[in-house]
Design a protein around this motif. Structure first.
Motif, PDB file in Angstrom:
ATOM      1  N   ARG A  51       0.722  -1.377   0.071  1.00  0.00           N
ATOM      2  CA  ARG A  51       0.107  -0.028   0.037  1.00  0.00           C
ATOM      3  C   ARG A  51       0.807   1.202  -0.021  1.00  0.00           C
ATOM      4  NH1 ARG A  51      -3.073  -3.119   3.455  1.00  0.00           N
ATOM      5  NH2 ARG A  51      -2.173  -2.305   5.424  1.00  0.00           N
ATOM      6  N   ALA A  52       1.999   1.360   0.784  1.00  0.00           N
ATOM      7  CA  ALA A  52       2.666   2.232   0.762  1.00  0.00           C
ATOM      8  C   ALA A  52       3.714   2.731  -0.358  1.00  0.00           C
ATOM      9  CB  ALA A  52       3.974   2.150   2.002  1.00  0.00           C
ATOM     10  N   ALA A  53       3.912   1.591  -1.120  1.00  0.00           N
ATOM     11  CA  ALA A  53       4.468   1.591  -2.492  1.00  0.00           C
ATOM     12  C   ALA A  53       3.690   2.255  -3.494  1.00  0.00           C
ATOM     13  CB  ALA A  53       5.177   0.399  -2.748  1.00  0.00           C
ATOM     14  N   SER A  54       2.474   1.823  -3.455  1.00  0.00           N
ATOM     15  CA  SER A  54       1.391   2.149  -4.486  1.00  0.00           C
ATOM     16  C   SER A  54       0.675   3.303  -4.007  1.00  0.00           C
ATOM     17  CB  SER A  54       0.265   0.943  -4.565  1.00  0.00           C
ATOM     18  OG  SER A  54       0.862  -0.373  -4.577  1.00  0.00           O
ATOM     19  N   THR A  55       0.570   3.922  -2.826  1.00  0.00           N
ATOM     20  CA  THR A  55      -0.558   4.966  -2.677  1.00  0.00           C
ATOM     21  C   THR A  55       0.030   6.055  -1.576  1.00  0.00           C
ATOM     22  OG1 THR A  55      -1.477   3.849  -0.729  1.00  0.00           O
ATOM     23  CG2 THR A  55      -2.527   3.146  -2.833  1.00  0.00           C
ATOM     24  N   ASP A  56       1.302   5.929  -1.298  1.00  0.00           N
ATOM     25  CA  ASP A  56       1.697   6.926  -0.440  1.00  0.00           C
ATOM     26  C   ASP A  56       1.780   8.035  -1.085  1.00  0.00           C
ATOM     27  OD1 ASP A  56       3.005   7.017   2.600  1.00  0.00           O
ATOM     28  OD2 ASP A  56       3.803   8.567   1.378  1.00  0.00           O
ATOM     29  N   ASP A  57       1.510   9.260  -0.501  1.00  0.00           N
ATOM     30  CA  ASP A  57       1.663  10.619  -1.192  1.00  0.00           C
ATOM     31  C   ASP A  57       3.009  10.897  -1.544  1.00  0.00           C
ATOM     32  OD1 ASP A  57      -1.147  10.752  -1.444  1.00  0.00           O
ATOM     33  OD2 ASP A  57      -1.270  11.933   0.704  1.00  0.00           O
ATOM     34  N   ASP A  58       3.885  10.535  -0.671  1.00  0.00           N
ATOM     35  CA  ASP A  58       5.250  11.059  -0.789  1.00  0.00           C
ATOM     36  C   ASP A  58       6.185  10.270  -1.609  1.00  0.00           C
ATOM     37  OD1 ASP A  58       7.007  13.137   0.577  1.00  0.00           O
ATOM     38  OD2 ASP A  58       8.366  11.320   0.305  1.00  0.00           O
ATOM     39  N   PRO A  59       6.690  10.620  -2.784  1.00  0.00           N
ATOM     40  CA  PRO A  59       7.888   9.793  -3.567  1.00  0.00           C
ATOM     41  C   PRO A  59       8.957   9.080  -2.809  1.00  0.00           C
ATOM     42  CG  PRO A  59       8.069  12.100  -3.974  1.00  0.00           C
ATOM     43  CD  PRO A  59       6.848  12.136  -3.193  1.00  0.00           C
ATOM     44  N   LYS A  60       9.324   9.947  -1.472  1.00  0.00           N
ATOM     45  CA  LYS A  60      10.488   9.220  -1.050  1.00  0.00           C
ATOM     46  C   LYS A  60       9.776   8.174   0.001  1.00  0.00           C
ATOM     47  CE  LYS A  60      13.536  13.136  -0.360  1.00  0.00           C
ATOM     48  NZ  LYS A  60      14.087  14.264   0.419  1.00  0.00           N
ATOM     49  N   VAL A  61       8.927   7.966   0.330  1.00  0.00           N
ATOM     50  CA  VAL A  61       8.032   6.959   1.050  1.00  0.00           C
ATOM     51  C   VAL A  61       7.639   5.801   0.304  1.00  0.00           C
ATOM     52  CG1 VAL A  61       6.080   5.965   2.497  1.00  0.00           C
ATOM     53  CG2 VAL A  61       7.114   8.471   3.108  1.00  0.00           C
ATOM     54  N   ARG A  62       7.373   5.953  -0.956  1.00  0.00           N
ATOM     55  CA  ARG A  62       7.092   5.052  -2.028  1.00  0.00           C
ATOM     56  C   ARG A  62       8.331   4.324  -2.374  1.00  0.00           C
ATOM     57  NH1 ARG A  62       3.823   9.286  -4.138  1.00  0.00           N
ATOM     58  NH2 ARG A  62       5.257   9.453  -6.035  1.00  0.00           N
ATOM     59  N   GLY A  63       9.376   5.161  -2.809  1.00  0.00           N
ATOM     60  CA  GLY A  63      10.689   4.452  -2.967  1.00  0.00           C
ATOM     61  C   GLY A  63      11.342   3.555  -2.158  1.00  0.00           C
ATOM     62  N   ALA A  64      10.956   4.140  -0.819  1.00  0.00           N
ATOM     63  CA  ALA A  64      11.667   3.449   0.408  1.00  0.00           C
ATOM     64  C   ALA A  64      10.938   1.981   0.504  1.00  0.00           C
ATOM     65  CB  ALA A  64      11.213   4.311   1.456  1.00  0.00           C
ATOM     66  N   ALA A  65       9.557   2.183   0.273  1.00  0.00           N
ATOM     67  CA  ALA A  65       8.741   0.897   0.173  1.00  0.00           C
ATOM     68  C   ALA A  65       9.117  -0.200  -0.595  1.00  0.00           C
ATOM     69  CB  ALA A  65       7.123   1.461   0.329  1.00  0.00           C
ATOM     70  N   VAL A  66       9.311   0.262  -2.071  1.00  0.00           N
ATOM     71  CA  VAL A  66       9.958  -0.482  -2.977  1.00  0.00           C
ATOM     72  C   VAL A  66      11.054  -1.301  -2.468  1.00  0.00           C
ATOM     73  CG1 VAL A  66      10.688  -0.578  -5.308  1.00  0.00           C
ATOM     74  CG2 VAL A  66       8.806   0.644  -5.081  1.00  0.00           C
ATOM     75  N   ASP A  67      11.995  -0.537  -1.834  1.00  0.00           N
ATOM     76  CA  ASP A  67      13.318  -0.991  -1.488  1.00  0.00           C
ATOM     77  C   ASP A  67      13.106  -1.991  -0.185  1.00  0.00           C
ATOM     78  OD1 ASP A  67      15.091   0.268  -3.388  1.00  0.00           O
ATOM     79  OD2 ASP A  67      15.387   1.901  -2.096  1.00  0.00           O
ATOM     80  N   ALA A  68      12.295  -1.730   0.475  1.00  0.00           N
ATOM     81  CA  ALA A  68      11.779  -2.509   1.641  1.00  0.00           C
ATOM     82  C   ALA A  68      11.183  -3.942   1.262  1.00  0.00           C
ATOM     83  CB  ALA A  68      10.701  -1.732   2.578  1.00  0.00           C
ATOM     84  N   LEU A  69      10.362  -3.902   0.332  1.00  0.00           N
ATOM     85  CA  LEU A  69       9.893  -5.055  -0.498  1.00  0.00           C
ATOM     86  C   LEU A  69      10.770  -5.925  -1.072  1.00  0.00           C
ATOM     87  CD1 LEU A  69       6.500  -3.337  -1.952  1.00  0.00           C
ATOM     88  CD2 LEU A  69       6.488  -5.362  -0.230  1.00  0.00           C
ATOM     89  N   ASP A  70      11.909  -5.211  -1.388  1.00  0.00           N
ATOM     90  CA  ASP A  70      12.987  -5.813  -2.216  1.00  0.00           C
ATOM     91  C   ASP A  70      13.583  -6.502  -1.059  1.00  0.00           C
ATOM     92  OD1 ASP A  70      14.726  -6.603  -4.082  1.00  0.00           O
ATOM     93  OD2 ASP A  70      16.162  -4.496  -3.935  1.00  0.00           O
ATOM     94  N   VAL A  72      12.598  -7.836   1.788  1.00  0.00           N
ATOM     95  CA  VAL A  72      11.912  -8.715   2.198  1.00  0.00           C
ATOM     96  C   VAL A  72      12.134  -9.954   1.442  1.00  0.00           C
ATOM     97  CG1 VAL A  72       9.607  -9.770   2.609  1.00  0.00           C
ATOM     98  CG2 VAL A  72      10.303  -7.366   3.369  1.00  0.00           C
ATOM     99  N   GLY A  73      12.280  -9.705   0.278  1.00  0.00           N
ATOM    100  CA  GLY A  73      12.393 -10.984  -0.828  1.00  0.00           C
ATOM    101  C   GLY A  73      11.918 -10.793  -2.216  1.00  0.00           C
ATOM    102  N   GLN A  74      12.519 -11.536  -3.163  1.00  0.00           N
ATOM    103  CA  GLN A  74      12.044 -11.450  -4.456  1.00  0.00           C
ATOM    104  C   GLN A  74      10.409 -11.771  -4.821  1.00  0.00           C
ATOM    105  OE1 GLN A  74      13.780 -10.734  -7.158  1.00  0.00           O
ATOM    106  NE2 GLN A  74      12.000 -11.465  -8.876  1.00  0.00           N
ATOM    107  N   GLU A  75       9.891 -12.486  -4.057  1.00  0.00           N
ATOM    108  CA  GLU A  75       8.605 -12.758  -4.025  1.00  0.00           C
ATOM    109  C   GLU A  75       7.703 -11.363  -3.371  1.00  0.00           C
ATOM    110  OE1 GLU A  75       7.088 -16.385  -1.966  1.00  0.00           O
ATOM    111  OE2 GLU A  75       8.286 -17.553  -3.461  1.00  0.00           O
ATOM    112  N   ALA A  76       7.844 -10.783  -2.345  1.00  0.00           N
ATOM    113  CA  ALA A  76       7.290  -9.576  -2.123  1.00  0.00           C
ATOM    114  C   ALA A  76       7.394  -8.703  -3.152  1.00  0.00           C
ATOM    115  CB  ALA A  76       8.100  -9.227  -0.682  1.00  0.00           C
ATOM    116  N   LEU A  77       8.474  -8.422  -3.750  1.00  0.00           N
ATOM    117  CA  LEU A  77       8.715  -7.341  -4.829  1.00  0.00           C
ATOM    118  C   LEU A  77       7.767  -7.781  -6.038  1.00  0.00           C
ATOM    119  CD1 LEU A  77      10.261  -4.762  -5.443  1.00  0.00           C
ATOM    120  CD2 LEU A  77      12.067  -6.335  -6.521  1.00  0.00           C
ATOM    121  N   GLU A  78       7.756  -8.982  -6.256  1.00  0.00           N
ATOM    122  CA  GLU A  78       7.115  -9.387  -7.400  1.00  0.00           C
ATOM    123  C   GLU A  78       5.628  -9.270  -7.151  1.00  0.00           C
ATOM    124  OE1 GLU A  78       8.103 -13.438  -8.930  1.00  0.00           O
ATOM    125  OE2 GLU A  78      10.234 -12.969  -9.112  1.00  0.00           O
TER     126      GLU A  78
END
Length: 402
Positions: A51-70, A72-78
């Motif tokens: 949700r943070a990666a998809s809907t957060d209003d701030d680009p830095k939060v969205r980018g950090a969420a992408v890295d966080a999913l990365d 956690v693991g490949q499956e989370a990122l996928e």
């Protein structure tokens, strides 16, 4: 209680609650901590990061969420990519890679970041052209991840575009330099020569550390200049690369390169050179590098440099016969009281036979009266190899050859 304390206590639920904070810094830090703590099977946390990666209003939060999913693991990122691009289910890696490559052209930069991260992990060669194209993305975060993906591919096709990124902002430039070092061909490494004078210490270290992979002597002189760098980590990387370079250059060039290396290293500060050489000799895992370190120490170290002499004396018992022989030759070249003293400590029966024999051999050239007295006591040694060396050394010392 702070987010750090929640993380230290493993209170992931409180961290997930922080994803709804009105404070951007709090949301970003919560995302980062969740990436460090969450397990691949913690779907509740993954959903929050999605949700943070998809809907957060701030680009830095969205980018950090992408890295966080990365993280956690490949499956989370996928899951993120599947949610944003569609598809899913069991499919061949090249099919997944093609889908992620398409995502590199998405409107949202966070999706492009996620795609580059995922392609780095997949390391599917068919995705190289798309990742190369992403090196020109308008968002530096995407360019950074694309550089990292190119480093994982280590594919020569990425070289021209990576070289262009050496003019980018510092973090992208560092990633591009690292990637070129991973590619490791002479064509990829050549642009790194100019980076040895870069104002950024980390860039200089990356360049110095990578240039040892070259298959030609061109980096020897620039690396030798780097031995005078104000940064200790750059100097250390340069010495390691010089040793690696000796191991990589073609045999027909090795003699000329050795002469050049010795000349350049002698001109450098002794401590700068000797300390990493000793580390390579004592801790190195590659035989060729240990051999080169043993050989060079005999030509650049001060005869009174106890750490160098100690390392060479220990190397007489090296599992690799050539390393042991180079160590013996270097000790003979150095000579002096420190060498004699250390070798006399290694002629006792508690040491391996081959090491004792080599120590006696060197002592026949560098020893004095004390050595002669000690060796005369070994003429009836139980080891035939040691006795043979003793007789030769004693004859030499009696004749004034010491």
């Amino acid at each position: 209680m702070s987010l750090y304390q929640h993380a230290r206590n493993g209170d992931i639920e409180r961290l997930r609650d922080a994803l709804g904070s009105e404070n951007v810094a709090v949301r970003k830090r919560a995302v980062e901590l969740l990436g460090e703590l969450a397990d691949p099977d913690d779907q509740a946390t993954i959903d929050g990061l999605l949700r943070a990666a998809s809907t957060d209003d701030d680009p830095k939060v969205r980018g950090a969420a992408v890295d966080a999913l990365d993280a956690v693991g490949q499956e989370a990122l996928e899951q993120l990519l599947t949610e944003l691009t569609g598809g899913g289910g069991s499919e061949a890696e090249w099919v997944t890679a093609r889908k992620f490559a398409r995502a590199l052209k998405a409107d949202r930069p966070e999706l492009r970041i996620a795609a580059a991260n995922a392609l780095e992990r997949l390391n599917e060669p068919s995705a190289v052209p798309a990742v190369v194209e992403a090196l020109s993305d308008p968002d530096p975060r995407v360019r950074l991840r694309a550089c990292q993906a190119c480093g994982a591919f280590a594919d020569p096709r990425t070289i021209p575009a990576l070289v262009e990124r050496l003019e980018d902002e510092p973090r992208v430039k560092r990633a591009a330099a690292n990637a070129l070092g991973n590619v490791g061909t002479d064509r990829a490494l050549d642009p790194l020569l100019n980076l040895l004078d870069d104002p950024d210490e980390s860039i200089r270290r990356i360049a110095a550390g990578a240039l040892g992979k070259a298959n030609n002597p061109k980096p020897v002189e620039p690396l030798a200049r780097a031995l005078g760098d104000e940064s200790a980590i750059v100097r250390n990387a340069a010495v390691y690369s010089v040793i690696e370079l000796l191991s990589n250059v073609p045999t027909e060039q090795s003699h000329a390169v050795r002469d050049q290396v010795v000349s350049e290293l002698k001109a450098a500060d002794d401590e700068t050179v000797v300390e990493p050489l000793v580390e390579i000799l004592t801790r190195g895992q590659q035989r060729r590098q240990r051999r080169n370190a043993a050989w060079i120490l005999g030509r650049v170290a001060d005869p009174d440099a106890a750490p160098a002499v100690e390392a060479l004396a220990d190397a007489l018992a090296d599992d690799d016969p050539q390393t042991a022989q180079f160590a013996a030759t270097s000790l003979k070249t150095l000579g002096g009281p420190v060498v004699e003293d250390r070798l006399l400590d290694r002629i006792g029966t508690e040491h391996p036979e081959s090491a004792r024999a080599k120590a006696v051999f060197v002592l026949g050239s560098v020893g004095g009266q004390e050595t002669l007295n000690r060796l005369e006591d070994l003429t009836d040694d139980e080891s035939a190899a040691v006795r043979k060396r003793v007789f030769s050394a004693v004859s030499s010392l009696r004749a004034g050859g010491g």
